[in-house]
Enzyme design. Structure first.
Site, short mmCIF file in Angstrom:
data_model
loop_
_atom_site.label_atom_id
_atom_site.label_comp_id
_atom_site.label_asym_id
_atom_site.label_seq_id
_atom_site.Cartn_x
_atom_site.Cartn_y
_atom_site.Cartn_z
N TYR A 211 0.84 -1.19 0.00
CA TYR A 211 0.00 0.00 0.00
C TYR A 211 0.88 1.25 0.00
CZ TYR A 211 -4.46 -2.31 1.16
OH TYR A 211 -5.60 -3.05 1.14
N GLU B 241 -6.16 -0.82 8.49
CA GLU B 241 -6.20 -0.48 9.91
C GLU B 241 -5.30 0.72 10.20
OE1 GLU B 241 -8.02 -3.53 8.89
OE2 GLU B 241 -5.92 -4.10 9.03
N ASN C 143 -9.75 0.47 -3.52
CA ASN C 143 -9.52 -0.68 -2.65
C ASN C 143 -10.82 -1.13 -2.01
OD1 ASN C 143 -7.72 -2.55 -1.20
ND2 ASN C 143 -8.29 -1.38 0.61
N GLU C 144 -11.25 -2.36 -2.30
CA GLU C 144 -12.45 -2.94 -1.70
C GLU C 144 -13.62 -1.96 -1.70
OE1 GLU C 144 -10.64 -6.28 1.37
OE2 GLU C 144 -11.22 -4.33 2.18
N GLU D 291 -5.76 -10.51 -1.13
CA GLU D 291 -5.52 -10.43 0.31
C GLU D 291 -6.01 -11.72 0.94
OE1 GLU D 291 -7.00 -7.07 2.46
OE2 GLU D 291 -6.16 -5.61 1.06
N TYR E 199 -0.32 -8.80 13.84
CA TYR E 199 -1.27 -9.47 12.94
C TYR E 199 -1.18 -11.00 13.00
CZ TYR E 199 -4.66 -8.98 9.14
OH TYR E 199 -5.82 -8.97 8.39
#
Length: 756
Positions: free
Chosen positions: A47, A93, A151-152, A229, A295
């Protein structure tokens, strides 16, 4: 598009790590890239965070941690291709999903839509990115093989015009030869899919792989398949359990995809850290993320290999076409630092900056402040008896003081907006200190103003007469989160000057100290004795701390430490119990200390449905994917209950990944105001499987009851307002065996709360 890809690469399956260069110290970039290469991966997916690169309008930063070109060149030097994801929105996030806070200075802005000002700013940002790396695309002999469009977007809205405008910007700035793609979930990718782009799917470990790609294969039978992803773990939130995901589930999914020729990007292969104030927050509601972005990834936050790493390396070795994996680079050995105490403190209330004056309440953004804390001060009318103070709305953590005495806190996470203040004389000073946490990074709530977003009132009931006073004439103190702010805050005093208060806490303010290191290396600074605030070491913003956990330590990279003396600053808005710390060799990421229960059922509480009449009785079908039921006629109500009578697999567990309520036009109601009133069982002892996961906008998380507790199971939702309702949508878990899938069920709708 095969003409855009060199023929020798046509038959290549991509296995890509995802990690984010701003979340990793720049001196470690090369080592982390090589750790991914040693797994057997052949490209890096990354990103680009707009707000990190453009902290102020037209002031672009591509230096240090933001040196995008250097990172891409390092990938190239290590024979790793690159997939670039420049947003403008990235989620991740990260604060506001990567969008810069200063966009909110234009209060009527429409984010991620065809708003002229928003598009103008996006175009400038995309052009700045292109100026850095457009010459590094594969068409120009560089490593960048694809660029992502938005994005999404399907999780935000349906707007092909807007997505097309972002595509056109990228074409203009990167050229017509670059391969563009867009990603979404299998449930919504067709809503915004553009015909001239490659389509990829996003989903998590344990998912039914064939089901995730079924619709794509149906509409594009010759399309290359890629999971852009594949979620290896999950992110942590303040006040919730540390998230983990089984290694076996991750390995099984990757093995299956590669055996079927499906490319994947592993989100995350290496998580990293939300330095400073960059951690975002989830929605609906407000669930701020912790500093660590570990994560539960194969490579830990501090760059250590985990059991997941070695299992993944073993699996990827099967798909190397006879090539040998490169050696795993040497790891950084963490050190311990002996306990040290802070020596001085600058108390906040005696070191406030010069105030601004305002008749009305304004947000942080209206004062040109993006991050940190803000203090609102005014005087109160005479209160002959205790009164209700209401703050509409505190974003995000408010503390209330009357004449310098702490009265209580208002925590946005819990929906707290009001508290009782004591009787006082006319002219008593009211202080409301608000700390802004990360802006929401997912869904429509990303337009997330900070400070007080509405007004403040005092309500007095006097002999049956209700009086509401809307408070005006404020003094406003802006405390920006910067190193310079804290070092120049005012006068520091020796800590021994102060004694703990009745709660055992030292004063709110900036604490300063030093610690010595013989040989710098990575460590984990322990803040178990502190309250809530932000930390700087040698000028580096290390992140946020909060005593509630689950995170109690901050990752301290050795590359930012000095041999000998190191400076540390902590701005604590609650005040520490002890102003000390130490460096540990292992992090404390799973130490939860909260008073509020994680469940939504009070002790001894039982839902009473014997006198209620269901508005719908039915059965869900087996299998994955969304299911919808329509009532015979619309019903009116504010409270809805789903009662699960049994499961499809005959076991005693019920689970729901997501659910929606449909209005009388068949449209989904907004879930922003939803609150879980009751859930008879929630599996929160080991994982975060509470009732609110049924509407957290994440299809891979879910509410689950505790194994061993028999049916029926029920969940009750307060919709926030009365609606005319005609239907319900339900999404079971995404695994192929659909654990916890509900079979027979009843739905109840009421205008008044259910009885317990």
């Amino acid at each position: 598009h095969y003409p855009r890809i060199p023929k020798p690469y046509w038959d290549q399956t991509c296995a890509l790590p995802i990690f984010h260069y701003p979340r990793i110290p720049k001196p470690y970039w090369d080592q982390r890239i090589n750790m991914c290469k040693a797994l057997g991966m052949n490209a890096v997916c990354l990103y680009v965070f707009w707000n990190s690169h453009e902290p102020k309008p037209d002031q672009f930063d591509f230096t240090g941690q933001n040196d995008l070109r250097e990172f891409v060149k390092l990938c190239e030097q290590n024979d790793m291709k690159v997939i670039l994801r420049p947003g403008p929105y990235v989620c991740a996030e990260w604060e506001m999903g990567g969008l810069p806070w200063w966009l909110l200075k234009k209060k009527d802005i429409r984010l991620r839509e065809s708003d002229p000002y928003f598009l103008e700013r996006v175009d400038k940002f995309q052009k700045a990115i292109a100026n850095q790396v457009s010459d590094l695309t594969i068409a120009n002999g560089g490593p960048i093989i694809m660029v992502q469009v938005e994005n999404e977007y399907g999780s935000y809205g349906i707007d092909k015009q807007y997505v097309s405008e972002i595509r056109d910007m990228l074409r203009k700035n990167f050229g017509n030869e670059v391969t563009l793609f867009q990603c979404d979930w299998s449930s919504n990718f067709l809503n915004n899919g553009l015909n001239d782009l490659i389509w990829t799917m996003n989903f998590g470990t344990g998912a039914n792989i064939d089901q995730q790609f079924a619709k794509l294969k149906e509409v594009r039978p010759n399309s290359p398949l890629m999971c852009s992803e594949f979620w290896s773990g999950w992110f942590d939130k303040w006040g919730a359990n540390h998230e983990t995901r089984p290694a076996a589930d991750m390995i099984a999914g990757i093995d299956e995809m590669l055996s079927k020729g499906i490319s994947f990007s592993l989100y995350m292969t290496h998580g990293g850290t939300n330095w400073g104030h960059w951690a975002g927050a989830n929605s609906p509601g407000f669930a701020p993320d912790v500093t660590s972005y570990d994560y539960d990834a194969p490579i830990s936050e501090s760059g250590q290999t985990t059991p997941k790493y070695w299992e993944l390396r073993k699996t990827l070795a099967k798909y190397m076409d006879g090539k040998k994996q490169t050696d795993v680079p040497s790891l950084i050995k963490p050190i311990a630092i002996p306990s040290f105490t802070f020596t001085e403190v600058a108390p906040l209330f005696s070191n406030l900056p010069e105030p601004k004056s305002d008749a009305e309440i304004r947000t942080m953004e209206e004062y040109d402040q993006g991050f940190g804390s803000i203090l609102y001060r005014t005087t109160l009318p005479e209160l002959k008896q205790p009164a209700l103070l209401t703050v509409n709305d505190p974003h995000d953590y408010a503390q209330v003081f009357v004449d310098g005495k702490f009265i209580g806190k208002l925590d946005r996470r819990n929906g707290e907006k009001a508290l009782t203040i004591p009787a006082c004389k006319k002219g008593a000073t009211l202080d409301i200190l608000i700390e802004a946490m990360g802006r929401i990074n997912f869904g429509r709530a990303i337009k997330d103003f900070k400070g007080i977003t509405g007004n403040v009132t005092v309500t007095v009931d006097n002999e049956g007469h209700r009086f509401v006073c809307d408070l005006k004439n404020w003094k406003v103190y802006n405390i920006e989160d910067t190193y310079d702010t804290y070092t120049s805050i005012g006068e520091f005093y020796p800590i021994e000057t102060f004694t703990p208060d009745e709660n055992g806490r030292l004063p709110r303010g900036v604490y300063r100290g030093t610690f010595n290191v013989k040989k710098p290396s990575d460590t984990f600074l322990n803040f178990e004795t502190w309250g809530k605030g932000l930390v700087y070491v040698n000028g580096h913003p290390m992140g946020r701390i909060w005593e509630i956990g689950p995170q109690q330590t901050l990752y301290m990279p050795g590359c930012w430490l000095k041999k000998g003396e190191n400076e540390i600053l902590v701005f604590d808005i609650i005040g520490p119990k002890e102003a000390k710390s130490e460096g540990l060799r292992e992090p404390l990421l799973d130490q939860l200390l909260v008073q509020k229960p994680l469940t939504h059922r009070e002790e001894g509480q039982n839902l009473v449905l014997s006198s209620e009449t269901p508005v719908y009785t039915g059965s869900f079908a087996p299998g994955n994917g969304w299911q919808e039921v329509k009532f015979d006629k619309p019903v009116t109500g504010r409270y809805i209950c789903l009662e699960a009578l049994n499961s499809i697999n005959g076991k005693d567990v019920a689970a729901i990944a997501e659910m929606y309520v449909l209005d009388d036009k068949g449209e989904r109601l907004s879930r922003e105001p939803w609150i879980v009133n009751y859930a008879d069982s929630e599996d929160v002892a080991r994982m975060n499987r509470s009732g609110d996961k049924t509407f957290d906008l994440q299809e891979s998380t879910y509410w689950s009851t505790v194994p061993g507790i028999p049916f029926p199971h029920a969940i009750v939702i307060d919709l926030g307002a009365t609606h005319s309702i005609e239907g319900f949508q339900y999404l079971p878990r995404m695994e192929s065996d659909v654990p916890g899938a509900i079979k027979d069920f009843k739905i109840y709708v009421k205008n008044t709360p259910f009885k317990y």
